[in-house]
Design a protein around this motif. Structure first.
Motif, PDB file in Angstrom:
ATOM      1  N   GLU A 613       2.017  -7.939   4.700  1.00  0.00           N
ATOM      2  CA  GLU A 613       0.689  -8.361   4.252  1.00  0.00           C
ATOM      3  C   GLU A 613      -0.413  -7.648   5.047  1.00  0.00           C
ATOM      4  O   GLU A 613      -1.425  -7.198   4.477  1.00  0.00           O
ATOM      5  N   THR A 614      -0.199  -7.513   6.344  1.00  0.00           N
ATOM      6  CA  THR A 614      -1.193  -6.844   7.190  1.00  0.00           C
ATOM      7  C   THR A 614      -1.352  -5.381   6.790  1.00  0.00           C
ATOM      8  O   THR A 614      -2.475  -4.865   6.678  1.00  0.00           O
ATOM      9  N   ARG A 615      -0.240  -4.701   6.558  1.00  0.00           N
ATOM     10  CA  ARG A 615      -0.313  -3.268   6.238  1.00  0.00           C
ATOM     11  C   ARG A 615      -0.972  -3.031   4.880  1.00  0.00           C
ATOM     12  O   ARG A 615      -1.743  -2.074   4.722  1.00  0.00           O
ATOM     13  N   VAL A 616      -0.681  -3.875   3.905  1.00  0.00           N
ATOM     14  CA  VAL A 616      -1.325  -3.722   2.597  1.00  0.00           C
ATOM     15  C   VAL A 616      -2.825  -3.914   2.737  1.00  0.00           C
ATOM     16  O   VAL A 616      -3.637  -3.148   2.188  1.00  0.00           O
ATOM     17  N   ASN A 617      -3.239  -4.933   3.489  1.00  0.00           N
ATOM     18  CA  ASN A 617      -4.672  -5.188   3.655  1.00  0.00           C
ATOM     19  C   ASN A 617      -5.368  -4.083   4.446  1.00  0.00           C
ATOM     20  O   ASN A 617      -6.556  -3.801   4.232  1.00  0.00           O
ATOM     21  N   ARG A 618      -4.635  -3.414   5.357  1.00  0.00           N
ATOM     22  CA  ARG A 618      -5.217  -2.262   6.051  1.00  0.00           C
ATOM     23  C   ARG A 618      -5.516  -1.140   5.057  1.00  0.00           C
ATOM     24  O   ARG A 618      -6.558  -0.460   5.153  1.00  0.00           O
ATOM     25  N   ALA A 619      -4.597  -0.937   4.101  1.00  0.00           N
ATOM     26  CA  ALA A 619      -4.817   0.082   3.074  1.00  0.00           C
ATOM     27  C   ALA A 619      -6.000  -0.300   2.187  1.00  0.00           C
ATOM     28  O   ALA A 619      -6.772   0.558   1.744  1.00  0.00           O
ATOM     29  N   ASN A 623     -10.294   1.636   1.986  1.00  0.00           N
ATOM     30  CA  ASN A 623     -11.206   1.910   0.866  1.00  0.00           C
ATOM     31  C   ASN A 623     -11.126   3.367   0.393  1.00  0.00           C
ATOM     32  O   ASN A 623     -12.140   4.006   0.098  1.00  0.00           O
ATOM     33  N   VAL A 624      -9.875   3.877   0.313  1.00  0.00           N
ATOM     34  CA  VAL A 624      -9.705   5.265  -0.130  1.00  0.00           C
ATOM     35  C   VAL A 624      -9.855   5.348  -1.637  1.00  0.00           C
ATOM     36  O   VAL A 624      -9.649   4.368  -2.375  1.00  0.00           O
ATOM     37  N   GLU A 625     -10.177   6.518  -2.116  1.00  0.00           N
ATOM     38  CA  GLU A 625     -10.347   6.741  -3.546  1.00  0.00           C
ATOM     39  C   GLU A 625      -8.988   6.735  -4.244  1.00  0.00           C
ATOM     40  O   GLU A 625      -7.991   7.225  -3.703  1.00  0.00           O
ATOM     41  N   VAL A 626      -8.953   6.150  -5.425  1.00  0.00           N
ATOM     42  CA  VAL A 626      -7.744   6.148  -6.264  1.00  0.00           C
ATOM     43  C   VAL A 626      -7.932   7.224  -7.323  1.00  0.00           C
ATOM     44  O   VAL A 626      -8.895   7.181  -8.105  1.00  0.00           O
ATOM     45  N   THR A 627      -7.044   8.220  -7.342  1.00  0.00           N
ATOM     46  CA  THR A 627      -7.177   9.340  -8.272  1.00  0.00           C
ATOM     47  C   THR A 627      -5.969   9.421  -9.189  1.00  0.00           C
ATOM     48  O   THR A 627      -4.882   8.960  -8.849  1.00  0.00           O
ATOM     49  N   ALA A 628      -6.188  10.016 -10.346  1.00  0.00           N
ATOM     50  CA  ALA A 628      -5.104  10.200 -11.309  1.00  0.00           C
ATOM     51  C   ALA A 628      -5.140  11.625 -11.836  1.00  0.00           C
ATOM     52  O   ALA A 628      -6.204  12.134 -12.199  1.00  0.00           O
ATOM     53  N   LYS A 629      -3.972  12.282 -11.866  1.00  0.00           N
ATOM     54  CA  LYS A 629      -3.855  13.634 -12.394  1.00  0.00           C
ATOM     55  C   LYS A 629      -2.670  13.707 -13.350  1.00  0.00           C
ATOM     56  O   LYS A 629      -1.659  13.034 -13.151  1.00  0.00           O
ATOM     57  N   SER A 630      -2.807  14.540 -14.356  1.00  0.00           N
ATOM     58  CA  SER A 630      -1.700  14.793 -15.279  1.00  0.00           C
ATOM     59  C   SER A 630      -1.033  16.098 -14.879  1.00  0.00           C
ATOM     60  O   SER A 630      -1.707  17.093 -14.584  1.00  0.00           O
ATOM     61  N   MET A 631       0.301  16.098 -14.870  1.00  0.00           N
ATOM     62  CA  MET A 631       1.074  17.301 -14.544  1.00  0.00           C
ATOM     63  C   MET A 631       2.475  17.165 -15.127  1.00  0.00           C
ATOM     64  O   MET A 631       2.837  16.110 -15.661  1.00  0.00           O
ATOM     65  N   ALA A 657      -2.613   8.449  -7.201  1.00  0.00           N
ATOM     66  CA  ALA A 657      -2.594   8.574  -5.739  1.00  0.00           C
ATOM     67  C   ALA A 657      -3.654   7.693  -5.114  1.00  0.00           C
ATOM     68  O   ALA A 657      -4.787   7.616  -5.600  1.00  0.00           O
ATOM     69  N   MET A 658      -3.275   7.026  -4.015  1.00  0.00           N
ATOM     70  CA  MET A 658      -4.218   6.232  -3.215  1.00  0.00           C
ATOM     71  C   MET A 658      -4.211   6.822  -1.813  1.00  0.00           C
ATOM     72  O   MET A 658      -3.580   6.294  -0.899  1.00  0.00           O
ATOM     73  N   GLY A 659      -4.915   7.963  -1.660  1.00  0.00           N
ATOM     74  CA  GLY A 659      -4.894   8.673  -0.390  1.00  0.00           C
ATOM     75  C   GLY A 659      -3.452   9.004  -0.043  1.00  0.00           C
ATOM     76  O   GLY A 659      -2.670   9.440  -0.890  1.00  0.00           O
ATOM     77  N   ASP A 660      -3.097   8.804   1.229  1.00  0.00           N
ATOM     78  CA  ASP A 660      -1.696   8.996   1.611  1.00  0.00           C
ATOM     79  C   ASP A 660      -0.945   7.668   1.678  1.00  0.00           C
ATOM     80  O   ASP A 660       0.158   7.588   2.210  1.00  0.00           O
TER      81      ASP A 660
END
Length: 875
Positions: A613-619, A623-631, A657-660
């Motif tokens: 729970e702690t690690r998910v809330n750290r992510a 507040n990283v950007e959520v991106t989507a790409k087609s490939m 992708a949610m950052g790393d």
């Protein structure tokens, strides 16, 4: 000669005859989807028999693990009632792939069975059968082996169709088949043992006197689905001899369960149940079922509600219920893996290698079934008590046992069989169909998606917005049929050329909202990229060709997006915290919560849950950007993206992708930045199947509501015990300790009262033919106290018989005790059952102690009064 020695001797004999020794194949057939389990030694050689595979040898011998507990070959219902049926057994087999045929196969069999250096079985106790048209086999037995005609039985088509015969073998409805010849052993040639049964082909052939010990199948044909029989390219041989049956014969036993392997297991079971070995037939059932259970788990089958897993669950629950009959009310079945490995681990080392996994899977199933077993048995006992002369358990009771308590149909049938009762299968099926109807009605929108559509695909525009202004109606459906118009009040399906509505997929539920005045309750894919909007037209009309405004309910979509994005973060964190073995096994994401199933063999600890729970809330806070790409799919996998939902992907995929923190393949809708999730809160963690755990969690407003609700409950609890929140735990702990102390004091007082009452009753014992007898009705005494009083009375009498009955509400409790010196004349089980039948119940137990229940307390006084006369009749 023990079982291990017999197995080795068989393989040694055929190795000396040029056969290659081949290891047992798994119980799950790797080359045949038509079979539920490997049920014969030839299964792994099926493709060799049909010419589709070729091995570097033409002769083979094996000891094959087999299971017959489901599908066409199913011996489950006979286990425990006969001397030779098993769910798991070993088949010793020798095989020829176009090499030798009937002559050599018969000579090999006779040589091994009767040869002095091998088994040395008395020839005079053997006879054989052949298929009625197989003159070649008949001549070999008669002319070459020297068996007289009266010891060779021709068996015809005795099962209602051509080639449907005990002497025409087939692996299944299709596949290799052919005539066979079988060798039978007479267990009672002079009739002195009193074993009933006649030779094969006679009316008494189903008895236990003549037992088949060897079956030689002459593989000559392959049968197709239409019944056509085609000659195989090379006639072959498939021989089977059950290790359990031949072990019984060689160990001087008639009962397979008296052989060394089963004696070892039954001794272990008896020890757990505090009984003597073979004291109860349930010991045999459990011994058989631990073998099937353990070997199925080693070969990758886990208990579940479908397919092979459901068959395993049926076997396990049948064993657990028989343990319940022996008084084993706590988990016990898993404890038998160790003695099984002791006796069979040498031949099958996987039992030792996977022992921990087997024990864990069994214990998990025991724990889950234990929750409902006791309640289910009480329901069944009550139903039986109300039959009042009838012999059929109602279908609605059978269904409730299945639906509510997890009793498979055959388990209830097994219990009924023990009581000489039947079950109303037709009524059970009616209840099942009614449930299916309810399920169909509850999901009429989704089930209505099976419609015929020909036309353009739907363009999904919902990644970028929640409204499509100017969407065109391409098709309409009502009651599954295409229509040109929907009218006010109609339920139906709408297909648009473009839509902001997400259609259910990847675990995310379909969107809700409106299309004009059409209220959308769900969105499902009709096929491919065609979206069906399911709902009801609230007013006006809607026609094909209309241009409409399609609008998704924003609050529902955004809550769903938060939960879906959190699921991706959760999956990554689970792998980081618990290990790389974690894999998604199912998910459901809606506006309320996310439910994520994953592979893991043990409960997630409180510390691990806190870390997750702690690690998910750290992510989330990152507040990283959520991106989507087609490939392309290949490029996506090479980039490290994970296929989260295990779906079938096309050449082009969407990588989210949610950052790393997370990179996965996903077509669902998500937040723009992880901070939009707000707050992540785990609601629960638990097991859903062996090796599969489930976490449920919520985000955003759902998480805040959970926190507020938890705080309110905490305050209410503090108020109840008149405590502040900070010292609430200490206050509750003190209350619990006080409660335990009071319970001990109460138990002690009850014991004193029972002792005093017992003393009074002892003085009232009646003398019946020199035997002291107590029969008494007590008011308000519970079951445990009855047991205490009965034990005290037996001790005070020294020698005597006791029957005590008590009524509590509409229930009757009975207990009977007989001192050891009198059990040869009066059995406690018979006594308690005599009384129980008068109060609407049944019961039984050991000769010295037995318990029962009933549902007719008004009859208790008369029933107790009848005891003295009944005892007098027994003495």
């Amino acid at each position: 000669m023990n079982s291990n020695e017999l197995r080795a001797k068989f393989l040694e004999f055929f190795q000396s005859k040029g056969h290659t020794i081949v290891s047992s194949s798994p119980l799950v057939p790797g080359n045949d989807p038509t079979l539920l389990f490997t049920n014969a030694g030839m299964v792994q050689f099926k493709d060799v028999f049909t010419g589709q595979d070729k091995r570097p040898y033409v002769r083979a011998a094996s000891s094959q693990k087999c299971v017959r507990a489901g599908g066409k070959h199913n011996d489950l219902e006979n286990v425990g009632y006969t001397a030779r049926h098993h769910t798991f057994f070993e088949m010793l087999g020798n095989f020829s792939f176009g090499d030798y045929f009937k002559k050599d196969a018969i000579h090999f069999a006779w040589n091994f069975i009767t040869g002095a250096e091998w088994l040395g079985i008395d020839k005079s106790r053997l006879l054989v059968t052949v298929y009625h048209t197989d003159d070649e086999a008949y001549e070999i037995w008669n002319k070459e082996i020297g068996l007289p005609a009266e010891r060779i039985v021709r068996i015809g088509d005795n099962k209602g169709a051509k080639y449907a015969s005990d002497n025409f073998w087939a692996m299944g409805d299709t596949g290799p088949c052919g005539p066979c010849t079988e060798i039978f052993y007479d267990h009672d040639p002079d009739g002195k043992k009193g074993i009933w049964g006649g030779p094969p082909g006679s009316k008494e052939e189903d008895g236990d006197r003549w037992i088949e010990i060897w079956n030689v199948v002459f593989m000559q044909f392959e049968r197709y689905k239409d019944g056509t029989m085609v000659a195989l390219p090379k006639p072959s041989v498939d021989t089977g001899m059950g290790l359990e049956r031949i072990s019984a014969l060689m160990q001087g036993q008639h009962d397979n369960y008296q052989t060394d392997t089963f004696r070892h297991l039954i001794t272990a079971i008896a020890k757990l149940a505090n009984q003597k070995p073979y004291e109860n037939s349930s010991q045999k059932v459990i011994a058989d079922h631990i073998r099937a259970t353990s070997f199925l788990i080693t070969d990758g089958v886990m208990p579940s509600n479908e397919g092979r897993g459901y068959v395993l669950r049926r076997v396990m629950r049948r064993a657990i219920r028989h343990g319940y009959k022996l008084g084993l009310n706590e988990p016990f079945f898993y404890k038998l893996v160790a003695p099984l490995a002791e006796i069979m681990g040498g031949a099958y080392p996987e039992l030792n290698e996977k022992r921990a996994l087997i024990e864990k899977a069994i214990r998990s199933e025991e724990d889950s079934f234990a929750v409902t077993l006791d309640k289910g048995m009480k329901l069944l006992e009550e139903a039986i008590g109300k039959l009042q002369g009838e012999v059929i358990i109602p279908g609605e009771v059978v269904f409730k046992l299945y639906d509510t308590y997890g009793f498979p149909l055959d388990l209830t049938a097994d219990i009924a069989r023990e009581r000489n009762l039947k079950i109303d299968e037709a009524g059970y099926e009616r209840e099942m169909e009614a449930q299916r109807d309810r399920a169909r009605a509850a999901s009429k929108f989704s089930s209505a998606g099976n419609v015929a559509y020909e036309g353009a695909d739907t363009c999904f525009v919902g990644y970028d917005g929640l409204v499509a202004d100017g969407a065109k109606v391409l098709a309409l459906y009502r009651d599954g049929k295409a229509v040109d118009e929907l009218k006010s009040g109609d339920d139906g399906i709408v297909v648009l050329d473009n839509t902001p509505f997400y259609a259910e997929g990847g675990g995310q539920v379909g969107d809700k909202g409106s299309i004009g005045s059409f209220a959308v309750a769900d969105t499902q894919k009709i096929k491919g990229s065609v979206f069906g909007h399911h709902g009801t037209l609230k007013s006006g009309s809607l026609k094909v060709g209309d241009v409409v405004i399609a609008k998704v309910t924003e609050s529902v979509r955004r809550a769903t997006m938060r939960n879906h994005s959190a699921t991706h973060l959760l999956h990554r964190v689970l792998r980081d915290v618990l290990g790389g073995h974690v894999a998604q096994k199912g998910s459901l994401v809606n506006e309320q919560r996310t439910r994520f199933d994953f592979s893991h063999t043990q409960p997630v600890t409180a510390d691990e849950l806190a870390e997750i729970e702690t690690r998910v809330n750290r992510a989330v806070l990152a507040n990283v950007e959520v991106t989507a790409k087609s490939m392309s799919y290949d490029d996506a996998i090479k980039s490290g993206a994970m296929a989260l939902f295990g779906e079938k992907y096309g050449d082009e995929v969407r990588v989210l992708a949610m950052g790393d923190h997370s990179v996965e393949l996903c077509g669902g809708t998500h937040v723009s930045r992880t901070g939009d999730i707000g707050l992540f809160k785990i609601l629960s963690e638990g097991g859903v199947a062996a090796g599969v755990r489930r976490i449920e969690a919520t985000t955003g407003e759902g998480a805040m509501n959970f926190v507020r609700d938890t705080e309110a409950k905490l305050k209410a609890a503090a108020d109840l015990v008149r405590s502040g929140r900070d010292d609430l735990v200490d206050k509750i702990q003190g209350q619990l300790e006080r409660s335990k102390q009071l319970e001990k004091e109460l138990a002690a007082l009850k014991g004193k009262l029972a002792s005093a009452a017992g003393g009074d009753l002892a003085s009232q014992a009646k003398d019946i033919k020199g035997v002291k007898v107590i029969a008494a009705k007590l008011d308000g005494v519970e079951g445990n106290d009855l047991r205490t009083m009965m034990d005290q009375l037996k001790d005070k009498l020294g020698s005597g018989i006791v029957l005590l009955g008590s009524a509590n509400g509409d229930k009757v409790s009975l207990i009977a005790g007989v001192t050891a010196d009198l059990t040869s004349k009066v059995k406690a089980g018979e006594l308690v059952n005599f009384v129980a039948t008068q109060v609407g119940g049944k019961g039984g137990g050991r000769p010295d102690m037995a318990q029962a229940g009933g549902t007719q307390p008004a009859n208790l006084p008369a029933a107790v009064d009848s005891v003295l006369a009944w005892v007098e009749g027994k003495l």
